[in-house]
Design an enzyme around this catalytic site. Sequence first.
Site, PDB file in Angstrom:
ATOM      1  N   ARG A  54       0.853  -1.196   0.000  1.00  0.00           N
ATOM      2  CA  ARG A  54       0.000   0.000   0.000  1.00  0.00           C
ATOM      3  C   ARG A  54       0.885   1.241   0.000  1.00  0.00           C
ATOM      4  NH1 ARG A  54      -3.742   0.111   5.048  1.00  0.00           N
ATOM      5  NH2 ARG A  54      -4.529  -1.748   3.960  1.00  0.00           N
TER       6      ARG A  54
ATOM      7  N   GLU B 142      -7.536  -7.897  13.417  1.00  0.00           N
ATOM      8  CA  GLU B 142      -8.090  -8.045  12.065  1.00  0.00           C
ATOM      9  C   GLU B 142      -7.831  -9.461  11.559  1.00  0.00           C
ATOM     10  OE1 GLU B 142      -6.185  -4.992   9.749  1.00  0.00           O
ATOM     11  OE2 GLU B 142      -7.325  -3.382  10.693  1.00  0.00           O
TER      12      GLU B 142
ATOM     13  N   HIS C 203      -5.533  -9.729   8.316  1.00  0.00           N
ATOM     14  CA  HIS C 203      -4.280  -8.973   8.219  1.00  0.00           C
ATOM     15  C   HIS C 203      -3.096  -9.820   8.688  1.00  0.00           C
ATOM     16  CE1 HIS C 203      -2.112  -4.931   8.747  1.00  0.00           C
ATOM     17  NE2 HIS C 203      -1.291  -5.798   9.327  1.00  0.00           N
TER      18      HIS C 203
END
Length: 280
Positions: free
Chosen positions: A118, A252, A255
Amino acid sequence: MTRLASALRALAATAATLLAVTAAAPGAAGATGTSATSTGSGVSEPKAPEEFVALRTVAPTIIQEIRYVTPHNFVGEPVAGYEQPLCILTRPAARALQRAQWKLLRQGYSLKVYDCYRPQRAVDHFVRWAKDLQDERMKPEFYPQVDKSRLFADGYIAEKSGHSRGSTVDLTIVKLPAKPTRPYVPGEKLVPCYAPQGERFRDNSVDMGTGYDCFDTLSHTDDPRIQGERRANRQLLKSTLADVGFTNLPEEWWHFTHKPELFPDTYFDFPVSWRSVVGR
């Protein structure tokens, strides 16, 4: 035909469908403008270091559904820096996913990635969005029980992300043969991400108890309210990835970070596009 061969055949058909859908997805240029190179200014975008690869060149059978190149995410628009629906990772992380994929294929499943590397500019986009308390267009699906003013305090948004270091991935498991995820229609009625699987946005993932990017404590991997098949699915994902060197973020279920990281202290900002990893 063996079970593995059947799984690969089903996966090939699924991949073709997904490629057709994602190829038509809008790019991120509309969120931040085009790159300096494409605008004719003569300034080149940064490229990925040699240690980065496109996952498709290492593990082509892994399904890719890159959400941030589309408007179906908690921001509600394509995210800055996502120019193509492409998973880019450091080479060790990509190879580890390849090993995990072979294990799952033998059981009739496939991995599906939602996000990989990202760019920092994407993280900056998230930060700008989080500070705009008036923009709550995607709240009914992604954070229905969280006050937007608490996104930083509660840890849902931060100014740096491990994804920008290149060894972190968001992913799930899909039962084969995989059904395609239906296209998201901007403006459609949104359903809470923690609603029962048959009611929330239809994803072809196995039931994990919540959708991807669900800002809710039910997304905590070992939340005790998640039981039965949904808990088993989370544990299958977690154990399969742990076996190849990935560590889960407890908050999460989707993740994971491959350890040791090649770039534990570097946050990159090259765009998510083929040109970032080709011709270096």
